[in-house]
Design a protein around this motif. Structure first.
Motif, PDB file in Angstrom:
ATOM      1  N   ALA A 216       0.833  -1.209   0.000  1.00  0.00           N
ATOM      2  CA  ALA A 216       0.000   0.000   0.000  1.00  0.00           C
ATOM      3  C   ALA A 216       0.865   1.255   0.000  1.00  0.00           C
ATOM      4  CB  ALA A 216      -0.919  -0.010   1.216  1.00  0.00           C
ATOM      5  N   THR A 217       0.257   2.394  -0.345  1.00  0.00           N
ATOM      6  CA  THR A 217       0.958   3.671  -0.258  1.00  0.00           C
ATOM      7  C   THR A 217       1.232   3.998   1.205  1.00  0.00           C
ATOM      8  OG1 THR A 217      -1.088   4.941  -0.085  1.00  0.00           O
ATOM      9  CG2 THR A 217      -0.268   4.488  -2.312  1.00  0.00           C
ATOM     10  N   ALA A 218       2.084   4.992   1.451  1.00  0.00           N
ATOM     11  CA  ALA A 218       2.498   5.309   2.821  1.00  0.00           C
ATOM     12  C   ALA A 218       1.303   5.660   3.704  1.00  0.00           C
ATOM     13  CB  ALA A 218       3.506   6.461   2.801  1.00  0.00           C
ATOM     14  N   ASP A 219       0.371   6.484   3.192  1.00  0.00           N
ATOM     15  CA  ASP A 219      -0.787   6.882   3.996  1.00  0.00           C
ATOM     16  C   ASP A 219      -1.688   5.691   4.299  1.00  0.00           C
ATOM     17  OD1 ASP A 219       0.076   9.469   4.080  1.00  0.00           O
ATOM     18  OD2 ASP A 219      -1.274  10.206   2.506  1.00  0.00           O
ATOM     19  N   ASP A 220      -1.965   4.874   3.271  1.00  0.00           N
ATOM     20  CA  ASP A 220      -2.815   3.707   3.483  1.00  0.00           C
ATOM     21  C   ASP A 220      -2.133   2.696   4.393  1.00  0.00           C
ATOM     22  OD1 ASP A 220      -4.942   4.623   1.917  1.00  0.00           O
ATOM     23  OD2 ASP A 220      -4.071   3.815   0.070  1.00  0.00           O
ATOM     24  N   GLN A 221      -0.823   2.579   4.243  1.00  0.00           N
ATOM     25  CA  GLN A 221      -0.086   1.651   5.096  1.00  0.00           C
ATOM     26  C   GLN A 221      -0.203   2.057   6.564  1.00  0.00           C
ATOM     27  OE1 GLN A 221       4.383   1.540   5.355  1.00  0.00           O
ATOM     28  NE2 GLN A 221       4.074  -0.448   4.339  1.00  0.00           N
ATOM     29  N   ARG A 222      -0.089   3.361   6.816  1.00  0.00           N
ATOM     30  CA  ARG A 222      -0.214   3.842   8.197  1.00  0.00           C
ATOM     31  C   ARG A 222      -1.600   3.520   8.772  1.00  0.00           C
ATOM     32  NH1 ARG A 222       1.624   8.340   7.287  1.00  0.00           N
ATOM     33  NH2 ARG A 222      -0.313   9.465   6.861  1.00  0.00           N
ATOM     34  N   ASP A 223      -2.651   3.750   7.972  1.00  0.00           N
ATOM     35  CA  ASP A 223      -4.009   3.433   8.430  1.00  0.00           C
ATOM     36  C   ASP A 223      -4.166   1.938   8.689  1.00  0.00           C
ATOM     37  OD1 ASP A 223      -4.687   6.077   8.230  1.00  0.00           O
ATOM     38  OD2 ASP A 223      -5.719   5.886   6.297  1.00  0.00           O
ATOM     39  N   LEU A 224      -3.636   1.118   7.779  1.00  0.00           N
ATOM     40  CA  LEU A 224      -3.748  -0.328   7.941  1.00  0.00           C
ATOM     41  C   LEU A 224      -3.004  -0.809   9.181  1.00  0.00           C
ATOM     42  CD1 LEU A 224      -3.270  -1.404   4.227  1.00  0.00           C
ATOM     43  CD2 LEU A 224      -5.302  -1.882   5.605  1.00  0.00           C
ATOM     44  N   LEU A 225      -1.814  -0.261   9.418  1.00  0.00           N
ATOM     45  CA  LEU A 225      -1.042  -0.689  10.578  1.00  0.00           C
ATOM     46  C   LEU A 225      -1.704  -0.255  11.878  1.00  0.00           C
ATOM     47  CD1 LEU A 225       2.617  -0.081   9.357  1.00  0.00           C
ATOM     48  CD2 LEU A 225       1.411  -2.252   9.576  1.00  0.00           C
TER      49      LEU A 225
END
Length: 461
Positions: A216-225
């Motif tokens: 995922a992109t950085a922003d989506d990755q942060r939300d997912l984590l």
């Protein structure tokens, strides 16, 4: 013994590995590998990612192979065109085809129909066939719980499927919100259904989050984590309820790792608080005290309700270490003051902590401080079944039974323990059963009394 998980054996041989070589690479012992392949046991969660990589298969495929040879075998039938999705219904694994006609005829037909009636936007069963084969394969490969999909609507289900195939292009807030809703639903159901039914689905969602976060992109990755951190903490709690402390700590560590990666400092403090509770289960007050003090002094801003819970935990640890009743009460006063000053719920992480729960924890502190009669009086005054889930009510009954036993009231302790044992059996709460074994130990001087005998037999059943 013949291998019951034939697919797992074939995957190992296809990877050109002997049982001994696979064991050395994990690392594990060859006896464990033989037990996995024979169906006698399963690898622990923290081994599965590496096991899948060594076998050169996906984690989802590994889960499918591990289901072979269980009470309800989920192996694919000879007709390879049938797409089957393994789900759990009433504690039993079921192979669910994704075509609408078979869904309607299966045991899940009632569930999907009920979901359709409950959600105006739900998709009728007959529209399942409208989903593209690519999307269905994606959902199958990622193990998405199909029982939840009707409420998404067919267009949303397609969107989730595309996001699973190509996170960088299709992942967005609607997909991350879907994962959060799924985990919230499992949390809501946990108190009534128990970990045996909620844990497999929770681990499935966490597996998906783990894999798609990598792309995922950085922003989506942060939300997912961030969502994954909350889910991993919940998985840690489920293993705690099963009294599997190694797995509980593994998932709490995973939750901490994801919270740090997501920059969520509040969640980091919350996870330390939960690890302190695991230390209490293991009767390790020194570790409990160290962790709780770290919660209260760490570099994060915790909601006051969580600060109140941490103050109570500190009081309990000090009671276990021999602090006087006055010292314990002073710490408890701090907890009550923090809670009374908290006002409305400031954060979802502190929403669970209220005066009722603090009363229960105060009663635990009294028992640990050598005042079991005072503990019983507080339980009798504040422990109401309507204020707790079935599992949690049963757990607090087990603690009340222990306080009654310590107060020299064997018959009432055993009757309370029997009520607790009934709820522990309904929700498969091993943590509650463990507390009840402690009660039986305290009741040993009265082992011939009828109620005490009945409680002992109930735990052995």
């Amino acid at each position: 013994m013949a291998e019951r998980r034939v697919g797992l054996v074939r995957a190992r041989k296809a990877a050109n590995l002997t049982q001994e070589k696979l064991a050395a690479l994990l690392p594990a012992d060859a006896k464990s590998v033989r037990a996995w392949e024979s169906g006698r046991s399963e690898p622990r969660p923290h081994r599965r990612d590496r096991l899948a990589r060594l076998l050169r298969i996906s984690p989802a495929r590994l889960e499918e192979l591990l289901r072979e040879g269980t009470a309800a075998d989920l192996r694919r039938p000879p007709d390879a065109s049938s797409i089957l999705l393994p789900v759990v219904v009433d504690g039993r694994p079921v192979a669910l085809p994704l075509d609408g006609a078979t869904v309607a005829a299966s045991v899940l037909g009632r569930i999907v129909s009920a979901a359709s009636e409950a959600a105006p936007s739900a998709v009728p069963i007959t529209e399942w066939d409208a989903m593209s084969p690519l999307s269905r394969r994606s959902l199958l490969r990622n193990g998405l719980p199909v029982a939840a999909l009707p409420a998404l609507g067919i267009g949303s289900a397609e969107h989730v499927a595309r996001a699973l195939e190509n996170p960088r292009r299709y992942m967005d807030k609607s997909v991350t919100h879907y994962f959060r809703r799924q985990l919230d639903q499992y949390k809501y159901e946990d108190g009534e259904r128990g970990p045996a039914k909620t844990l497999p689905m929770t681990l499935g969602v966490l597996d998906i989050i783990t894999r798609i976060a990598r792309e995922a992109t950085a922003d989506d990755q942060r939300d997912l984590l961030q969502i994954g951190s909350e889910g991993a903490e919940f998985a840690g709690w489920l293993y705690r309820d099963r009294r599997e402390s190694q797995d509980s700590l593994y998932w709490h560590d995973r939750a901490m790792e994801w919270a740090q990666a997501a920059g969520d400092s509040t969640m980091q403090g919350y996870i330390l608080l939960k690890k302190a509770q695991v230390a209490y289960d293991e009767r390790d007050p020194q570790r409990m005290l160290v962790l709780t003090k770290a919660v209260r002094t760490g570099p994060w801003s915790l909601p006051q309700r969580l600060q109140a819970e941490a103050a109570q935990q500190e009081a309990r640890a000090e009671a276990m270490l021999g602090a006087s009743a006055d010292q314990v009460n002073r710490k408890l006063d701090v907890a009550w003051k923090l809670l009374s000053d908290a006002g409305p719920v400031e954060s979802p992480l502190g929403a669970h902590f209220n005066a009722t729960l603090l009363n229960m924890q105060t009663a635990i502190c009294y028992a640990e401080a050598g005042e079991p009669r005072r503990s019983v009086e507080l339980y009798e005054k504040t422990l109401k079944e309507t204020q707790f889930s079935r599992r949690d009510y049963g757990f607090f009954l087990s603690l009340m039974a222990n306080s009654l036993a310590l107060s020299g009231e064997p018959d009432q302790a055993a009757r309370t323990g029997l009520a607790s044992a009934h709820r522990a059996a309904e929700t498969n709460s091993r943590r509650t059963k463990e507390e009840l074994r402690r009660v039986v130990g305290v009741l040993k001087p009265w082992h011939n009394r009828p109620y005490v005998r009945e409680l002992r037999e109930a735990l052995h059943a």
